[in-house]
Write a protein that holds these residues in place. Structure first.
Motif, mmCIF file in Angstrom:
data_model
loop_
_atom_site.group_PDB
_atom_site.id
_atom_site.type_symbol
_atom_site.label_atom_id
_atom_site.label_comp_id
_atom_site.label_asym_id
_atom_site.label_seq_id
_atom_site.Cartn_x
_atom_site.Cartn_y
_atom_site.Cartn_z
ATOM 1 N N ALA A 22 0.832 -1.200 0.000
ATOM 2 C CA ALA A 22 0.000 0.000 0.000
ATOM 3 C C ALA A 22 0.870 1.256 0.000
ATOM 4 C CB ALA A 22 -0.936 -0.005 1.205
ATOM 5 N N LEU A 26 0.969 4.065 -2.900
ATOM 6 C CA LEU A 26 0.730 5.475 -2.583
ATOM 7 C C LEU A 26 1.855 6.353 -3.112
ATOM 8 C CD1 LEU A 26 -1.033 7.574 -1.157
ATOM 9 C CD2 LEU A 26 0.253 7.115 0.938
ATOM 10 N N ILE A 30 1.505 9.366 -5.874
ATOM 11 C CA ILE A 30 1.997 10.720 -5.604
ATOM 12 C C ILE A 30 2.979 11.149 -6.690
ATOM 13 C CG2 ILE A 30 3.435 12.090 -4.025
ATOM 14 C CD1 ILE A 30 2.080 10.487 -1.722
#
Length: 170
Positions: A22, A26, A30
C-alpha cells in the motif's frame, strides 16, 4: 518445515507485506500526480520562460510539447544518452531529438550528436531543437545529413500552434 509453521509465518507477515504494498502504491500515485502537475506548468511556458530553463527542464518541456502534438515521447538518460535527449514516435516513424537550451548559437557538435544517436536508437530521423539559432556550419551539416533543425523562430511557431489548438479544444 511443517505446513502449519509455514502458514503461521505467512499469516504473521501478511499485514507487513500489505502495508508495504500500500505504501509503494501510494508513493507511485503521488509521483504520477507530481509529474502531471509539472507537465501542466511546463505546457504554459512562453519563450521568455523557456530561455530561463535549465537544460534538463528544457528537455522536459520539449517532451510535453511533442506529447501535445500527439507523439509518444521517451526521454533518454540525462548522462550517457549517446547524443539524444528524446525519442519521438509517430506511428512506426521514430525521431531522435537533441535539445539545446542555449544563449548563443548552436554549433555542429549538436548536429553530430543527433546524427550519431540516430543509428544508436534505430531511428529514421534526427532533429536538433533550440531556443536559440544555429551557426552556418551547423545548418550546412544538418542539410547534408538530413537533420531537421528547429531554431528559435520555429520553436515559437510550434508554441503558438499548440496554444491555439489547446484554446480550440476548450
Amino acid at each position: 518445515m511443517s505446513a502449519n509453521f509455514s502458514a503461521a509465518i505467512i499469516k504473521a507477515f501478511l499485514p507487513v507485506f500489505l502495508i508495504m504494498f500500500a505504501g509503494m502504491a501510494l508513493l507511485l500515485i503521488i509521483q504520477l500526480i507530481l509529474r502531471n502537475v509539472e507537465k501542466q506548468k511546463l505546457s504554459k511556458l512562453g519563450i521568455a520562460d523557456i530561455d530561463r530553463l535549465s537544460g534538463r527542464d528544457f528537455e522536459k518541456y520539449l517532451e510535453v510539447l511533442f506529447e501535445k502534438k500527439g507523439h509518444k515521447v521517451t526521454r533518454t538518460k540525462y548522462i550517457g544518452d549517446y547524443g539524444a535527449d528524446l525519442i519521438v514516435e509517430s506511428g512506426s516513424n521514430k525521431t531522435v531529438i537533441q535539445a539545446k537550451r542555449f544563449k548563443s548559437k548552436v554549433g555542429v557538435k549538436a548536429v553530430q550528436e543527433a546524427v550519431a544517436s540516430k543509428g544508436y536508437y534505430s531511428c529514421q530521423n534526427a532533429m536538433v531543437v533550440t531556443n536559440s539559432n544555429f551557426t552556418d556550419q551547423a545548418i550546412k551539416l544538418a542539410k547534408a545529413n538530413k537533420v531537421e533543425l528547429w531554431g528559435r523562430k520555429k520553436l515559437i511557431e510550434e508554441l503558438s500552434s499548440i496554444s491555439i489548438s489547446l484554446r480550440r479544444q476548450r
